[in-house]
Design a protein around this motif. Sequence first.
Motif, PDB file in Angstrom:
ATOM      1  N   TRP A 150       2.024  23.698   5.665  1.00 18.51           N
ATOM      2  CA  TRP A 150       2.834  22.940   6.102  1.00 18.51           C
ATOM      3  C   TRP A 150       2.815  21.073   5.912  1.00 18.51           C
ATOM      4  CZ3 TRP A 150       7.642  22.570   7.017  1.00 18.51           C
ATOM      5  CH2 TRP A 150       8.661  24.090   8.138  1.00 18.51           C
ATOM      6  N   LEU A 151       1.155  20.978   5.750  1.00 17.19           N
ATOM      7  CA  LEU A 151       0.691  19.789   5.744  1.00 17.19           C
ATOM      8  C   LEU A 151       0.712  19.107   4.199  1.00 17.19           C
ATOM      9  CD1 LEU A 151      -1.156  17.595   6.899  1.00 17.19           C
ATOM     10  CD2 LEU A 151      -3.008  18.863   7.011  1.00 17.19           C
ATOM     11  N   LYS A 152      -0.195  20.372   3.259  1.00 15.03           N
ATOM     12  CA  LYS A 152      -0.423  20.018   2.091  1.00 15.03           C
ATOM     13  C   LYS A 152       1.426  20.022   1.631  1.00 15.03           C
ATOM     14  CE  LYS A 152      -1.899  23.179  -2.043  1.00 15.03           C
ATOM     15  NZ  LYS A 152      -2.644  24.203  -2.269  1.00 15.03           N
ATOM     16  N   GLY A 153       2.154  20.648   1.740  1.00  8.74           N
ATOM     17  CA  GLY A 153       3.543  20.684   1.621  1.00  8.74           C
ATOM     18  C   GLY A 153       4.393  19.012   1.864  1.00  8.74           C
ATOM     19  N   PHE A 154       3.849  18.613   2.875  1.00  6.07           N
ATOM     20  CA  PHE A 154       4.092  17.132   3.333  1.00  6.07           C
ATOM     21  C   PHE A 154       3.008  16.259   2.467  1.00  6.07           C
ATOM     22  CE2 PHE A 154       6.240  18.509   7.543  1.00  6.07           C
ATOM     23  CZ  PHE A 154       7.542  17.833   7.467  1.00  6.07           C
ATOM     24  N   HIS A 155       1.760  16.299   2.553  1.00  8.18           N
ATOM     25  CA  HIS A 155       1.030  15.902   1.245  1.00  8.18           C
ATOM     26  C   HIS A 155       1.912  16.090   0.124  1.00  8.18           C
ATOM     27  CE1 HIS A 155      -2.438  13.238   0.816  1.00  8.18           C
ATOM     28  NE2 HIS A 155      -2.448  14.412  -0.546  1.00  8.18           N
ATOM     29  N   ILE A 156       2.375  16.690  -0.057  1.00  2.00           N
ATOM     30  CA  ILE A 156       3.035  16.760  -1.730  1.00  2.00           C
ATOM     31  C   ILE A 156       4.265  15.963  -2.127  1.00  2.00           C
ATOM     32  CG2 ILE A 156       3.507  17.972  -3.234  1.00  2.00           C
ATOM     33  CD1 ILE A 156       1.507  19.719  -2.913  1.00  2.00           C
ATOM     34  N   PHE A 157       4.934  16.359  -0.852  1.00  3.94           N
ATOM     35  CA  PHE A 157       6.267  15.239  -1.076  1.00  3.94           C
ATOM     36  C   PHE A 157       5.658  13.700  -1.035  1.00  3.94           C
ATOM     37  CE2 PHE A 157       9.537  13.812   2.338  1.00  3.94           C
ATOM     38  CZ  PHE A 157      10.501  14.013   1.501  1.00  3.94           C
ATOM     39  N   PHE A 158       4.956  13.404  -0.280  1.00  6.64           N
ATOM     40  CA  PHE A 158       5.450  11.610   0.035  1.00  6.64           C
ATOM     41  C   PHE A 158       4.411  11.307  -1.177  1.00  6.64           C
ATOM     42  CE2 PHE A 158       4.814  12.733   4.785  1.00  6.64           C
ATOM     43  CZ  PHE A 158       5.647  11.745   5.262  1.00  6.64           C
ATOM     44  N   ALA A 159       3.349  12.649  -2.235  1.00  3.76           N
ATOM     45  CA  ALA A 159       2.901  11.962  -3.163  1.00  3.76           C
ATOM     46  C   ALA A 159       4.053  11.884  -4.562  1.00  3.76           C
ATOM     47  CB  ALA A 159       1.329  12.954  -4.000  1.00  3.76           C
ATOM     48  N   CYS A 160       5.039  12.429  -4.334  1.00  3.50           N
ATOM     49  CA  CYS A 160       5.965  12.997  -5.526  1.00  3.50           C
ATOM     50  C   CYS A 160       6.796  11.820  -4.996  1.00  3.50           C
ATOM     51  CB  CYS A 160       6.188  14.442  -4.914  1.00  3.50           C
ATOM     52  SG  CYS A 160       5.984  15.556  -5.777  1.00  3.50           S
ATOM     53  N   LEU A 161       7.039  11.424  -3.775  1.00  2.04           N
ATOM     54  CA  LEU A 161       7.878  10.435  -3.742  1.00  2.04           C
ATOM     55  C   LEU A 161       7.862   8.927  -4.323  1.00  2.04           C
ATOM     56  CD1 LEU A 161       9.146  10.320   0.142  1.00  2.04           C
ATOM     57  CD2 LEU A 161      10.564  10.276  -2.012  1.00  2.04           C
ATOM     58  N   ILE A 177       4.926   8.269  -6.255  1.00  4.01           N
ATOM     59  CA  ILE A 177       4.547   8.472  -7.567  1.00  4.01           C
ATOM     60  C   ILE A 177       5.878   8.304  -8.366  1.00  4.01           C
ATOM     61  CG2 ILE A 177       4.638   9.653 -10.403  1.00  4.01           C
ATOM     62  CD1 ILE A 177       1.769  10.406  -8.150  1.00  4.01           C
ATOM     63  N   GLY A 178       7.515   9.146  -8.427  1.00  6.37           N
ATOM     64  CA  GLY A 178       8.798   9.261  -8.638  1.00  6.37           C
ATOM     65  C   GLY A 178       9.481   7.820  -8.409  1.00  6.37           C
ATOM     66  N   ALA A 179       9.229   7.061  -6.903  1.00  2.55           N
ATOM     67  CA  ALA A 179      10.117   5.428  -6.505  1.00  2.55           C
ATOM     68  C   ALA A 179       9.180   4.755  -8.008  1.00  2.55           C
ATOM     69  CB  ALA A 179       9.279   4.767  -5.276  1.00  2.55           C
ATOM     70  N   ALA A 180       7.416   4.972  -8.102  1.00  6.53           N
ATOM     71  CA  ALA A 180       6.614   3.883  -9.018  1.00  6.53           C
ATOM     72  C   ALA A 180       7.144   3.891 -10.348  1.00  6.53           C
ATOM     73  CB  ALA A 180       5.228   4.354  -9.076  1.00  6.53           C
ATOM     74  N   ALA A 181       7.979   5.024 -10.535  1.00 12.84           N
ATOM     75  CA  ALA A 181       8.266   4.993 -12.011  1.00 12.84           C
ATOM     76  C   ALA A 181       9.619   4.881 -12.722  1.00 12.84           C
ATOM     77  CB  ALA A 181       8.468   6.764 -11.996  1.00 12.84           C
TER      78      ALA A 181
END
Length: 176
Positions: free
Chosen positions: A11-22, A24-28
């Motif tokens: 669960w923690l890894k999933g949330f960490h990946i979710f926030f990282a994707c957000l 990077i995606g928002a920066a792009a």
Amino acid sequence: MKTLGSTGRSWLKGFHIFFACLWIGAAASMILLTFVRGHIIDGDELWAVHASIKLIDDYIIIPSAIGCLMTGILFSLLTNWGFFKFNWIIVKYIINIAAILFGTFFLGPWVNGMEAISKVDRLLALQNDTYLYYLTMNKYFGSLQAIILIIAAFISVFKPWGKRETNKKKAKSSLS
């Protein structure tokens, strides 16, 4: 301190990946909108682009950056990864904290400045030296920050640089 079980780590890894994707995606998205600005012919469009960039910054970049940092801290506290056991974790903390600080003190004010100037000056903002400075800085340093965030994601995948040697291990190896 008690460590998480495999379900909790997932669960923690999933949330960490979710926030990282957000993040990077928002920066792009912000970079894309900054470069699209060159095709604008109307002052209202110019302001709308910058208002959109500001919304992405305020409501996606900031929460996702904090989410990455918080889930990273939880990983260090609640798993065997720790804060300083691995060089790659230290590098990721440096990248995360530096990106948050750079965004807070430079990228964010540049974004806010472009939005404020384009809101008042509309198309005349394209002749405003302060606006053009903010735009240039945002293009270069916003792109650089996005690239560094992508590198941080790959650091998480490859986990380079291995485990740090402790002082006791260094002392033992030098005595041998």
